[in-house]
Design a protein around this motif. Structure first.
Motif, PDB file in Angstrom:
ATOM      1  N   PRO A   1     -12.437 -20.029 -58.963  1.00 57.00           N
ATOM      2  CA  PRO A   1     -13.358 -19.893 -60.095  1.00 57.00           C
ATOM      3  C   PRO A   1     -12.806 -20.514 -61.361  1.00 57.00           C
ATOM      4  O   PRO A   1     -11.597 -20.662 -61.536  1.00 57.00           O
ATOM      5  CB  PRO A   1     -13.489 -18.373 -60.244  1.00 57.00           C
ATOM      6  N   LEU A   2     -13.724 -20.887 -62.272  1.00 60.89           N
ATOM      7  CA  LEU A   2     -13.317 -21.270 -63.617  1.00 60.89           C
ATOM      8  C   LEU A   2     -12.766 -20.047 -64.318  1.00 60.89           C
ATOM      9  O   LEU A   2     -13.335 -18.961 -64.227  1.00 60.89           O
ATOM     10  CB  LEU A   2     -14.537 -21.736 -64.411  1.00 60.89           C
ATOM     11  N   HIS A   3     -11.696 -20.224 -65.055  1.00 60.05           N
ATOM     12  CA  HIS A   3     -11.163 -19.169 -65.904  1.00 60.05           C
ATOM     13  C   HIS A   3     -11.466 -19.571 -67.347  1.00 60.05           C
ATOM     14  O   HIS A   3     -10.879 -20.520 -67.871  1.00 60.05           O
ATOM     15  CB  HIS A   3      -9.670 -19.005 -65.685  1.00 60.05           C
ATOM     16  N   VAL A   4     -12.392 -18.848 -67.974  1.00 64.01           N
ATOM     17  CA  VAL A   4     -12.866 -19.184 -69.313  1.00 64.01           C
ATOM     18  C   VAL A   4     -12.565 -18.023 -70.260  1.00 64.01           C
ATOM     19  O   VAL A   4     -12.804 -16.857 -69.924  1.00 64.01           O
ATOM     20  CB  VAL A   4     -14.378 -19.472 -69.311  1.00 64.01           C
ATOM     21  N   VAL A   5     -12.044 -18.349 -71.437  1.00 65.52           N
ATOM     22  CA  VAL A   5     -11.763 -17.347 -72.463  1.00 65.52           C
ATOM     23  C   VAL A   5     -12.484 -17.754 -73.740  1.00 65.52           C
ATOM     24  O   VAL A   5     -12.400 -18.912 -74.176  1.00 65.52           O
ATOM     25  CB  VAL A   5     -10.255 -17.215 -72.734  1.00 65.52           C
TER      26      VAL A   5
ATOM     27  N   ALA B   1     -12.187 -11.794 -87.818  1.00 68.90           N
ATOM     28  CA  ALA B   1     -10.845 -12.232 -87.436  1.00 68.90           C
ATOM     29  C   ALA B   1     -10.457 -13.526 -88.145  1.00 68.90           C
ATOM     30  O   ALA B   1     -11.213 -14.500 -88.156  1.00 68.90           O
ATOM     31  CB  ALA B   1     -10.756 -12.418 -85.935  1.00 68.90           C
ATOM     32  N   ALA B   2      -9.271 -13.528 -88.718  1.00 72.35           N
ATOM     33  CA  ALA B   2      -8.620 -14.742 -89.198  1.00 72.35           C
ATOM     34  C   ALA B   2      -7.662 -15.230 -88.117  1.00 72.35           C
ATOM     35  O   ALA B   2      -7.452 -14.549 -87.107  1.00 72.35           O
ATOM     36  CB  ALA B   2      -7.869 -14.460 -90.501  1.00 72.35           C
ATOM     37  N   THR B   3      -7.075 -16.393 -88.301  1.00 65.33           N
ATOM     38  CA  THR B   3      -6.177 -16.903 -87.263  1.00 65.33           C
ATOM     39  C   THR B   3      -5.034 -15.923 -86.993  1.00 65.33           C
ATOM     40  O   THR B   3      -4.663 -15.696 -85.840  1.00 65.33           O
ATOM     41  CB  THR B   3      -5.590 -18.272 -87.663  1.00 65.33           C
ATOM     42  N   SER B   4      -4.497 -15.319 -88.033  1.00 65.56           N
ATOM     43  CA  SER B   4      -3.371 -14.394 -87.847  1.00 65.56           C
ATOM     44  C   SER B   4      -3.767 -13.161 -87.033  1.00 65.56           C
ATOM     45  O   SER B   4      -2.921 -12.558 -86.363  1.00 65.56           O
ATOM     46  CB  SER B   4      -2.819 -13.957 -89.205  1.00 65.56           C
ATOM     47  N   ASP B   5      -5.041 -12.789 -87.077  1.00 65.10           N
ATOM     48  CA  ASP B   5      -5.493 -11.596 -86.356  1.00 65.10           C
ATOM     49  C   ASP B   5      -5.542 -11.800 -84.848  1.00 65.10           C
ATOM     50  O   ASP B   5      -5.594 -10.823 -84.091  1.00 65.10           O
ATOM     51  CB  ASP B   5      -6.873 -11.167 -86.860  1.00 65.10           C
ATOM     52  N   LEU B   6      -5.534 -13.052 -84.397  1.00 60.89           N
ATOM     53  CA  LEU B   6      -5.567 -13.310 -82.957  1.00 60.89           C
ATOM     54  C   LEU B   6      -4.236 -12.981 -82.293  1.00 60.89           C
ATOM     55  O   LEU B   6      -4.152 -12.906 -81.069  1.00 60.89           O
ATOM     56  CB  LEU B   6      -5.945 -14.767 -82.687  1.00 60.89           C
ATOM     57  N   TYR B   7      -3.210 -12.763 -83.109  1.00 55.53           N
ATOM     58  CA  TYR B   7      -1.878 -12.473 -82.588  1.00 55.53           C
ATOM     59  C   TYR B   7      -1.577 -10.981 -82.531  1.00 55.53           C
ATOM     60  O   TYR B   7      -0.512 -10.594 -82.041  1.00 55.53           O
ATOM     61  CB  TYR B   7      -0.814 -13.132 -83.475  1.00 55.53           C
ATOM     62  N   LYS B   8      -2.479 -10.142 -83.035  1.00 57.68           N
ATOM     63  CA  LYS B   8      -2.172  -8.717 -83.176  1.00 57.68           C
ATOM     64  C   LYS B   8      -3.404  -7.872 -82.895  1.00 57.68           C
ATOM     65  O   LYS B   8      -4.517  -8.395 -82.739  1.00 57.68           O
ATOM     66  CB  LYS B   8      -1.674  -8.444 -84.596  1.00 57.68           C
ATOM     67  N   ASP B   9      -3.202  -6.549 -82.819  1.00 59.40           N
ATOM     68  CA  ASP B   9      -4.326  -5.636 -82.680  1.00 59.40           C
ATOM     69  C   ASP B   9      -5.242  -5.784 -83.890  1.00 59.40           C
ATOM     70  O   ASP B   9      -4.778  -5.904 -85.034  1.00 59.40           O
ATOM     71  CB  ASP B   9      -3.843  -4.190 -82.595  1.00 59.40           C
TER      72      ASP B   9
ATOM     73  N   GLY C   1      -7.018  -5.355 -78.685  1.00 59.23           N
ATOM     74  CA  GLY C   1      -5.704  -5.954 -78.530  1.00 59.23           C
ATOM     75  C   GLY C   1      -5.683  -7.384 -79.028  1.00 59.23           C
ATOM     76  O   GLY C   1      -6.723  -7.963 -79.371  1.00 59.23           O
ATOM     77  N   PRO C   2      -4.525  -8.013 -79.095  1.00 59.97           N
ATOM     78  CA  PRO C   2      -4.417  -9.403 -79.542  1.00 59.97           C
ATOM     79  C   PRO C   2      -5.273 -10.331 -78.679  1.00 59.97           C
ATOM     80  O   PRO C   2      -5.180 -10.303 -77.451  1.00 59.97           O
ATOM     81  CB  PRO C   2      -2.931  -9.717 -79.378  1.00 59.97           C
ATOM     82  N   GLN C   3      -6.079 -11.143 -79.327  1.00 56.85           N
ATOM     83  CA  GLN C   3      -6.941 -12.055 -78.568  1.00 56.85           C
ATOM     84  C   GLN C   3      -6.126 -13.022 -77.715  1.00 56.85           C
ATOM     85  O   GLN C   3      -6.535 -13.386 -76.598  1.00 56.85           O
ATOM     86  CB  GLN C   3      -7.859 -12.820 -79.517  1.00 56.85           C
ATOM     87  N   LEU C   4      -4.987 -13.436 -78.204  1.00 53.07           N
ATOM     88  CA  LEU C   4      -4.171 -14.389 -77.458  1.00 53.07           C
ATOM     89  C   LEU C   4      -3.699 -13.824 -76.119  1.00 53.07           C
ATOM     90  O   LEU C   4      -3.386 -14.595 -75.200  1.00 53.07           O
ATOM     91  CB  LEU C   4      -2.964 -14.818 -78.286  1.00 53.07           C
ATOM     92  N   ASP C   5      -3.668 -12.504 -75.996  1.00 50.32           N
ATOM     93  CA  ASP C   5      -3.226 -11.909 -74.738  1.00 50.32           C
ATOM     94  C   ASP C   5      -4.214 -12.132 -73.598  1.00 50.32           C
ATOM     95  O   ASP C   5      -3.886 -11.894 -72.438  1.00 50.32           O
ATOM     96  CB  ASP C   5      -2.992 -10.403 -74.917  1.00 50.32           C
TER      97      ASP C   5
ATOM     98  N   VAL D   1     -10.636 -23.179 -69.619  1.00 50.81           N
ATOM     99  CA  VAL D   1     -11.399 -23.530 -70.818  1.00 50.81           C
ATOM    100  C   VAL D   1     -11.244 -22.418 -71.844  1.00 50.81           C
ATOM    101  O   VAL D   1     -11.380 -21.241 -71.514  1.00 50.81           O
ATOM    102  CB  VAL D   1     -12.899 -23.737 -70.504  1.00 50.81           C
ATOM    103  N   VAL D   2     -10.976 -22.790 -73.095  1.00 49.89           N
ATOM    104  CA  VAL D   2     -10.947 -21.850 -74.208  1.00 49.89           C
ATOM    105  C   VAL D   2     -12.021 -22.268 -75.201  1.00 49.89           C
ATOM    106  O   VAL D   2     -11.998 -23.387 -75.726  1.00 49.89           O
ATOM    107  CB  VAL D   2      -9.571 -21.826 -74.894  1.00 49.89           C
ATOM    108  N   LEU D   3     -12.971 -21.381 -75.446  1.00 44.79           N
ATOM    109  CA  LEU D   3     -14.033 -21.610 -76.417  1.00 44.79           C
ATOM    110  C   LEU D   3     -13.644 -20.876 -77.700  1.00 44.79           C
ATOM    111  O   LEU D   3     -13.448 -19.663 -77.691  1.00 44.79           O
ATOM    112  CB  LEU D   3     -15.365 -21.096 -75.872  1.00 44.79           C
ATOM    113  N   LEU D   4     -13.549 -21.602 -78.812  1.00 40.09           N
ATOM    114  CA  LEU D   4     -12.926 -21.061 -80.017  1.00 40.09           C
ATOM    115  C   LEU D   4     -13.695 -21.457 -81.269  1.00 40.09           C
ATOM    116  O   LEU D   4     -14.062 -22.617 -81.442  1.00 40.09           O
ATOM    117  CB  LEU D   4     -11.490 -21.610 -80.115  1.00 40.09           C
ATOM    118  N   THR D   5     -13.953 -20.475 -82.135  1.00 43.10           N
ATOM    119  CA  THR D   5     -14.396 -20.739 -83.509  1.00 43.10           C
ATOM    120  C   THR D   5     -13.552 -19.875 -84.425  1.00 43.10           C
ATOM    121  O   THR D   5     -13.531 -18.649 -84.273  1.00 43.10           O
ATOM    122  CB  THR D   5     -15.882 -20.394 -83.713  1.00 43.10           C
ATOM    123  N   ILE D   6     -12.871 -20.483 -85.365  1.00 41.13           N
ATOM    124  CA  ILE D   6     -11.935 -19.747 -86.220  1.00 41.13           C
ATOM    125  C   ILE D   6     -11.668 -20.553 -87.487  1.00 41.13           C
ATOM    126  O   ILE D   6     -11.795 -21.780 -87.480  1.00 41.13           O
ATOM    127  CB  ILE D   6     -10.597 -19.466 -85.478  1.00 41.13           C
ATOM    128  N   GLY D   7     -11.315 -19.862 -88.563  1.00 39.10           N
ATOM    129  CA  GLY D   7     -10.866 -20.551 -89.774  1.00 39.10           C
ATOM    130  C   GLY D   7     -11.430 -20.009 -91.072  1.00 39.10           C
ATOM    131  O   GLY D   7     -10.728 -19.948 -92.072  1.00 39.10           O
TER     132      GLY D   7
END
Length: 297
Positions: A28-32, A87-95, A100-104, A112-118
């Motif tokens: 399967p595709l693994h998409v986040v 969420a700001a970029t820094s929030d993706l690293y923490k609760d 939980g942290p989005q990066l986890d 595939v990673v679908l991302l909107t941030i900034g």
């Protein structure tokens, strides 16, 4: 884990071009899906249980729509949606907001990673609120514009960190568009946010110039990541010049003649999301963004 050289290409083709399902040996595709309120679908309705009032994670968000379309064509997709409003970029690293942290959510086999941030890095929502409640032209616009270089550094570092965790993933960074027309109001019934007492002509002009610079900053950041060996695509509501909207979004900002793709003061009505959804993509806007990503990424 055995990695087939064609796996990532086939996976992304399935997302963007609705290609036939990947073969069984690829799996399967693994998409986040990651990011802020534009990624979560704040303003688009049909929110996932437990996310109303905090992450505002909508089943109508562009990522949910893309995955649903791909699955409808018979492709197996393992999908993780960790997007969260505010969420700001820094929030993706923490609760953040009880999550939980989005990066986890990233794995070595993520395709595939679908991302909107900034925008939360520069206080874009607070800036919009100032425009509505007072006057954001002049110094306030200059102050937020001055934050764009630091935002670019943050997003650039985030792209590197995503790549480090998921080295074979295609990262699709999408943008924010132009929420409000810089021109005179179109004829017909418009959202009350279009009244000149809310946004002056000068505020519209400067706000749209800022939106254009925001888009160009994200575009350049994605390009630098691509040159640095990170498989990154940038998908925007703007044309390549970051000044004019592309044909999909042209005419659909608030106060224009086309069907609005953004929420105005309708979001403040009883039973609606409230201020969190003002100036955010509605369901039609999220659908249009999903169309763009599948066509252009």
């Amino acid at each position: 884990m055995k990695r087939l050289p064609i796996a990532a290409l086939a996976a992304f083709a399935a997302i963007t071009a609705l290609a036939p399902a990947a073969s069984a040996d690829i799996g399967p595709l693994h998409v986040v899906a990651m990011g802020d309120s534009y990624a979560s679908g704040t303003g688009a309705g049909d929110y996932q249980p437990g996310t109303e009032g905090n992450c505002w994670r909508s089943n109508n968000s562009y990522s949910e729509q893309i995955v649903a379309r791909v699955r409808a064509r018979g492709t197996s997709v393992q999908f993780t949606n960790v997007t969260c409003s505010g969420a700001a970029t820094s929030d993706l690293y923490k609760d953040f907001l009880g999550q939980g942290p989005q990066l986890d959510a990233l794995q070595v086999d993520t395709n595939v990673v679908l991302l909107t941030i900034g925008t939360n890095d520069i206080g874009y929502a607070a800036y919009g609120g100032l425009c509505i409640q007072a006057d954001c032209s002049g110094a306030p616009t200059q102050a937020i514009t001055a934050k764009l270089p630091d935002m670019a550094k943050n997003v650039g570092q985030l792209l590197q960190d995503i790549h480090a965790r998921s080295p074979h993933a295609k990262i699709v960074l999408s943008a924010y568009g132009s929420q409000l027309s810089p021109d005179a109001n179109a004829d017909g019934k418009l959202d009350p946010i279009c009244d000149a007492s809310v946004f002056s002509a000068q505020e519209r002009t400067e706000g749209n110039a800022l939106a254009s610079k925001l888009n160009k900053t994200l575009q350049d950041t994605a390009y630098r990541a691509h040159l640095g060996g990170i498989d990154t695509a940038f998908v925007s509501e703007y044309a390549a010049d970051s000044v004019h909207l592309n044909s999909t979004f042209a005419g659909h900002s608030l106060c224009q003649a086309g069907t609005p793709f953004y929420r105005g003061f309708d979001a403040l009505a009883p039973g609606q999301e409230g201020p969190d959804a003002v100036l955010h993509l509605n369901k039609a806007g999220q659908t249009a963004l999903a169309d763009l990503i599948m066509a252009k990424a």
